[in-house]
Design an enzyme around this catalytic site. Structure first.
Site, mmCIF file in Angstrom:
data_model
loop_
_atom_site.group_PDB
_atom_site.id
_atom_site.type_symbol
_atom_site.label_atom_id
_atom_site.label_comp_id
_atom_site.label_asym_id
_atom_site.label_seq_id
_atom_site.Cartn_x
_atom_site.Cartn_y
_atom_site.Cartn_z
ATOM 1 N N GLY A 21 31.360 46.756 27.915
ATOM 2 C CA GLY A 21 32.592 47.303 28.457
ATOM 3 C C GLY A 21 33.812 46.453 28.178
ATOM 4 O O GLY A 21 34.727 46.384 28.994
ATOM 5 N N ASN A 23 36.292 46.879 26.268
ATOM 6 C CA ASN A 23 37.458 47.560 25.691
ATOM 7 C C ASN A 23 38.556 47.828 26.720
ATOM 8 O O ASN A 23 39.617 48.335 26.370
ATOM 9 C CB ASN A 23 37.038 48.888 25.053
ATOM 10 N N GLY A 25 40.174 46.707 31.040
ATOM 11 C CA GLY A 25 40.079 45.955 32.275
ATOM 12 C C GLY A 25 39.802 44.482 32.088
ATOM 13 O O GLY A 25 40.200 43.857 31.098
ATOM 14 N N ILE A 26 39.093 43.892 33.064
ATOM 15 C CA ILE A 26 38.816 42.459 32.995
ATOM 16 C C ILE A 26 37.887 42.128 31.837
ATOM 17 O O ILE A 26 37.912 41.012 31.317
ATOM 18 C CB ILE A 26 38.234 41.929 34.319
ATOM 19 N N GLY A 27 37.068 43.098 31.414
ATOM 20 C CA GLY A 27 36.207 42.871 30.262
ATOM 21 C C GLY A 27 37.015 42.642 29.001
ATOM 22 O O GLY A 27 36.728 41.746 28.209
ATOM 23 N N SER A 138 30.848 42.208 42.571
ATOM 24 C CA SER A 138 32.081 42.605 43.262
ATOM 25 C C SER A 138 32.011 42.151 44.715
ATOM 26 O O SER A 138 30.914 42.017 45.291
ATOM 27 C CB SER A 138 32.245 44.131 43.215
ATOM 28 N N TYR A 164 28.305 52.426 45.311
ATOM 29 C CA TYR A 164 28.895 51.321 44.548
ATOM 30 C C TYR A 164 28.434 49.984 45.120
ATOM 31 O O TYR A 164 28.021 49.083 44.379
ATOM 32 C CB TYR A 164 30.422 51.415 44.587
#
Length: 292
Positions: A21, A23, A25-27, A138, A164
């Site tokens: 992931g 591509n 956000g934090i990634g 998280s 989640y």
């Protein structure tokens, strides 16, 4: 309040780092930072177009490979095709509070993507990993419970945030049990975990009503840190000289903002018996076992 770790970020030069992931956000922020440190970064992403666009914005050696964590066939294909040694695997990709959905294999979408997909990927790649496995959890794990009677929300009414929380709790239980297994196998590889605190990423913008999304985005924008700041715990978990099973997060305002430090986790996340049971169930669900 723990000791700041941002000064303890080590060089990633000449290291191969696979990040799921990467591509957005934090990634994406973490991948860009690592590529800027002269690492070879591999973005394992579902959408190749978005992955290539992200790679083009990064300085350094960045490869893009397709990986859909919500499809175990895709996970297995990635592991079969990527045969290079891996210094660091960063299990970063995740989805947050979507409507009830199922993966290609029939798992509840958040549990299947955030936990089971990464569980299978990690075990399939372990023979190639030389340094560590980092899994992004998280602060939402604190509201999570592992419901072994209904992991995939097939009996009880679906609650997106509770699902989640379960998936993020599973990330930490996976990390602790993986580290236990590394230690038992006398492996030099370690497992660590991180969380970004409250970061203004697209995770908060995808689901729910437009009004709620607008209000949420406005509130988060006032109190959150940006993606680059949110990525610092991941960088520390990936490169700092820390013990296995370490958990890195922001140090201020109940772990929502600030520089990275070692943080605590919920009592549920420390339950070794639940971690072992979850591992066994995850092996049964994915058909993938610990190879060492």
């Amino acid at each position: 309040m723990g000791t700041r770790l941002d000064d303890n970020i080590s060089s990633a030069a000449d290291r191969t780092i696979v990040i799921t992931g990467g591509n957005s956000g934090i990634g994406r922020a973490a991948a860009s930072m690592l590529a800027g440190m002269d690492a070879r970064v591999v973005l394992a992403v579902r959408d190749l177009g978005k992955g290539r666009a992200a790679a083009e914005s990064m300085r350094g050696i960045v490869d893009v490979q397709r990986l859909d964590l919500a499809d175990l066939d895709s996970v297995k294909a990635f592991a079969e095709n990527f045969t290079d040694p891996i210094d660091i695997l960063i299990n970063n990709a995740g989805i947050m509070v979507p409507p009830l959905g199922r993966t290609a294999d029939g798992f509840e979408l958040q549990f299947g993507t955030n936990h089971l997909g990464h569980f299978a990927l990690t075990n399939l790649l372990l023979g190639q990993i030389r340094d560590r496995v980092v899994t992004v959890s998280s602060i939402g794990h604190r509201s999570g419970t592992i419901d072994f009677d209904d992991l995939n929300w097939e009996r009880k009414p679906y609650k997106p945030m509770a699902a989640y929380g379960q998936s993020k709790l599973a990330n930490l239980l996976f990390t602790s049990e993986l580290q236990r297994r590394f230690s038992d196998a006398s492996s030099s590889v370690i497992a660590t975990a991180a969380h970004p605190g409250l970061a203004a990423t697209n995770l908060y913008k995808r689901e729910g009503s437009r009004v709620l999304a607008s209000v949420t985005e406005a509130v988060i924008g006032l109190i959150s840190q940006n993606e680059q700041q949110g990525a610092l715990p991941t960088l520390c978990a990936a490169t700092a000289d820390i013990p296995g099973n370490s958990y890195v997060g922001p140090r201020r305002l109940k772990e929502t903002t600030g520089q990275p430090t070692l943080v605590d986790r919920s009592d549920e996340a420390k339950d070794a018996e639940v971690a072992r049971r979850l591992w066994k169930v995850s092996e049964e669900l994915t058909g993938v076992e610990f190879p060492l």
